[in-house]
Design an enzyme around this catalytic site. Sequence first.
Site, PDB file in Angstrom:
ATOM      1  N   CYS A  90     -12.619  11.574  -5.128  1.00 44.30           N
ATOM      2  CA  CYS A  90     -11.201  11.395  -5.430  1.00 44.30           C
ATOM      3  C   CYS A  90     -10.319  11.734  -4.246  1.00 44.30           C
ATOM      4  O   CYS A  90     -10.536  12.738  -3.576  1.00 44.30           O
ATOM      5  CB  CYS A  90     -10.786  12.314  -6.579  1.00 44.30           C
ATOM      6  SG  CYS A  90     -11.899  12.252  -7.990  1.00 44.30           S
ATOM      7  N   LYS A 112      -9.037   8.838   1.009  1.00 46.56           N
ATOM      8  CA  LYS A 112      -9.846  10.028   0.754  1.00 46.56           C
ATOM      9  C   LYS A 112      -9.678  11.091   1.831  1.00 46.56           C
ATOM     10  O   LYS A 112      -9.538  12.262   1.517  1.00 46.56           O
ATOM     11  CB  LYS A 112     -11.324   9.642   0.634  1.00 46.56           C
ATOM     12  CG  LYS A 112     -12.259  10.838   0.513  1.00 46.56           C
ATOM     13  CD  LYS A 112     -12.020  11.571  -0.782  1.00 46.56           C
ATOM     14  CE  LYS A 112     -12.645  12.959  -0.774  1.00 46.56           C
ATOM     15  NZ  LYS A 112     -11.900  13.948   0.026  1.00 46.56           N
ATOM     16  N   HIS A 133      -3.513  10.785   0.590  1.00 46.48           N
ATOM     17  CA  HIS A 133      -2.898   9.848  -0.349  1.00 46.48           C
ATOM     18  C   HIS A 133      -1.632  10.437  -0.961  1.00 46.48           C
ATOM     19  O   HIS A 133      -1.603  10.796  -2.150  1.00 46.48           O
ATOM     20  CB  HIS A 133      -3.938   9.508  -1.425  1.00 46.48           C
ATOM     21  CG  HIS A 133      -3.499   8.492  -2.443  1.00 46.48           C
ATOM     22  ND1 HIS A 133      -2.665   7.432  -2.154  1.00 46.48           N
ATOM     23  CD2 HIS A 133      -3.809   8.381  -3.765  1.00 46.48           C
ATOM     24  CE1 HIS A 133      -2.476   6.719  -3.260  1.00 46.48           C
ATOM     25  NE2 HIS A 133      -3.142   7.276  -4.251  1.00 46.48           N
ATOM     26  N   CYS A 153       1.173   3.839  -7.178  1.00 45.52           N
ATOM     27  CA  CYS A 153       0.578   4.123  -5.871  1.00 45.52           C
ATOM     28  C   CYS A 153       0.744   2.960  -4.891  1.00 45.52           C
ATOM     29  O   CYS A 153       0.348   3.074  -3.724  1.00 45.52           O
ATOM     30  CB  CYS A 153      -0.905   4.456  -6.010  1.00 45.52           C
ATOM     31  SG  CYS A 153      -1.191   5.813  -7.136  1.00 45.52           S
TER      32      CYS A 153
END
Lengths: 128, 344, 383
Positions: free
Chosen positions: C204, C326, C330, C81
Amino acid sequence: MAIQFWRIRDRYYRLMGNRCDDCGAEFFPPVYRCRDCGSRHLADKDMPRTGKIMTHTQLHEPLPGFESEVPLNLAVIELQNGARVLAQIVDTPQEKIETGARVRAVIRRVQVDGDSGQILYGYKFVVG
Amino acid sequence: MKSKERVGIKGYGAYIPFQRLPSTEVARVWKGGGSGPNLEKAVASIDEDTVTMAIEASQYAMKMAGIEELGAIFVGTESKPYAVKPTSTIVAQALGQHYTLAADLEFACKAATEAMQVITGLVGSGMIQNGLAIGVDTAQGRPGDELEYTAASGSAAFVISKFDKDAIVSVDCSASFVSDTGDFWRRAQEKYPRHLSRFTGEPAYFFHVEKSVRKLFEETGLKPSDFTYAVFHQPNPRFPVEVAARLGFTAGQIKTGLLNPLIGNTYAASSPIGLAAVLDEAKPGDKILLASFGSGAGSDAFSFTVQNAIEKSRGVSPTVKSMIAKGTKIDYSIYTKFRGKLTK
Amino acid sequence: MKAYVASVGLEKVGDHWNESLLDLAVSASLKALDGRKAAPQQVIVGNMFSSAGARQEHLGALLASSLGLKGTPAYKVESACASGSTAFDVAYSLVKSGAIDSVLVVGVEKMRDVEPEEVSLALAMAESVEYTQFVGASFAALNGLLARHYMERENVSRDDLSALPVLSHANAVTAEHAQFRKAITPEVVARSAMVADPLRLFDCAPVGDGAAAALLVNENAIGRAKSGLVEVLGGAIATTEFSVYERKDMLRFEATEMAFRRALEQAGLPASKVGLIETHDAFSVVAALSLEAMGVSKKGRATMDAKEGRFNLDGDIPINTFGGLKARGHPVGATGVYQIAEAYLQLTDAAGKNKVKDLDYAVTQNVGGVDTSSVVHVFGRAQ
């Protein structure tokens, strides 16, 4: 994929990590270099099969292949020699899965490749 | 049959899974009520199988025996996860054993005692020092069939070695009897076995068990009263009680080894787990009779004598009693999920 | 030499059913290159799982060729990431050293072309296949383990943790490129579906497609326009023990600690001067531990600070000014470049309703794995 896991089957069946010959620290998964003293003198060693839960979670969104086991209980376990293992907790009532609970290792099916593929066996833990 | 060199059992272990399915649950689903001949049966969890249970029992047996090398590992089972790929090599790998014979044996519920015979021969001839005989099954009953009450999961393992002061039991004598008798069978591609009904009694179970035990009496000159314990294969609670009575054994002699009411019929592990339960409490000098029965059909009968070293074995492994006590009840729906009886 | 971000291009994060991975990358690139005469001298693509998500590798050459940049050196950089910011950091080193004068950095990720289980499997590759994925632990599961440990050890409640996603969503309402632009309450977070206990859906970051591009230049390639420049004052990457449970103190994000300290040292900037932080809130607990690792909050206090409004757009130190991972979204390999582009928008006074007042210095923090890799960059207005 079966080959990738076949080559480390002893690690899965026997919870085999390694031990630093120079400072005595023990690791699971095995390391290439001692994390404490930097030595490369490492020897395979079966880890103790008891420990306690450091933290745990219940997974509701499984990885492919684990759908039949939802919700999956996972924990970081600190073994008696200080090494830490990430593993499933099975055959335990939910309320008994808590930080600090004593656990012992068992051998179970971990992954199954459908009806015709191979079965991967490995370590899981039960409380008690 | 007696081996040339004395042979003994140096270690044993059993494994009974945690889940219990009450026979009332099976009856509830298929008959609307009532119960089966047993109270409960032990059910393997969704991630357990013949391999995992074989390893669990073997680890206990090896720990008790305290030996380094095995020359043979034979797994007796009729529920191997692979039709081709032996369970015994996975057990071997898990135990770190490589210079060893390894194979799976099939003879329905007598495959483990068959393995014990073979290993006794290998040890007795001096070819190997130690061998491991395992009986294990995740037995399946066809949904709705009578056998679903009792078809259960479990394992037992025995380290058989050259007899010395550390042997906890001596293997004194054995006898076997077989015939081509199809009381219960499973064709190669089938998922569940089939069986005849009344035929499984007299011409199958009783005929073969009585033959092997009487042959053993003949060879040893022993009679029922010489034995402290008798363990018989237990497909249901009734057969072993009946055959014991016919052969001249008392209810007291078979009590400890009779576990079907609580854990059902663990098939190849059935009489072996009974033997383990007896060994958990037997005293030096006790004689034990073990008689298995495997459909197809045949029976192995053994005479064992408990040795002084048995006192040192206490507490090394969990007792059969303690494993039975650890059971948690499940219902029929969870049972079908665990045992792969739901097709997706 | 000095290195500058000269322009950026952002795609809206979301479900781009009609655009391929390449379509998104090209679109963001063209936005960043808009109006510029000279072509970039190099192209670097940041991406995590184009092979699992699009069955495509060789992204650098693919993009360069699609942009008509024949002869241009191009390649992909991958660091889970943190891929986007890592690609940027490579470009930063090249440009600052004078080895190359201008680099186009493009972060891109296509997550919606495959089913959620496949995405989960691809994300799990940021962790050990043999010891983490093997036992059925997804990336969310690892963060769940971390979250419980954090909550138990530092006495952080469910309500405390919810403050971070609530803040991200509040900022995204006025962010045009954000994936989710609806404000939420702590109750919404606490009642959302359980993912990996104690982490719920709203703890998440979502799955989404996106691409963001940034053009880095040094003095030699600035061109005529001197406005719209943001200086890159410092940058650092740090890695630590691979799996979170292997670390002595699981709650210490040492990679972020080290990267933050080194980047600020390079910039010659004291931490107290940092005016905003784009922090890696892939999971609410990760944002909390990142802020504590950067010294912005005391140990165990990040969520309390959030509750008290310290991190609001008008607070002491605004975070995730366009919604963070969030709410802005992402698209994993692209995220690092989104953060950098957002810092650029803030420092060129192009942040619209999301503007942070009196801003001199901005920091971006992008993480791979559970703070296994951490990449921090420091930005300031061009003098």
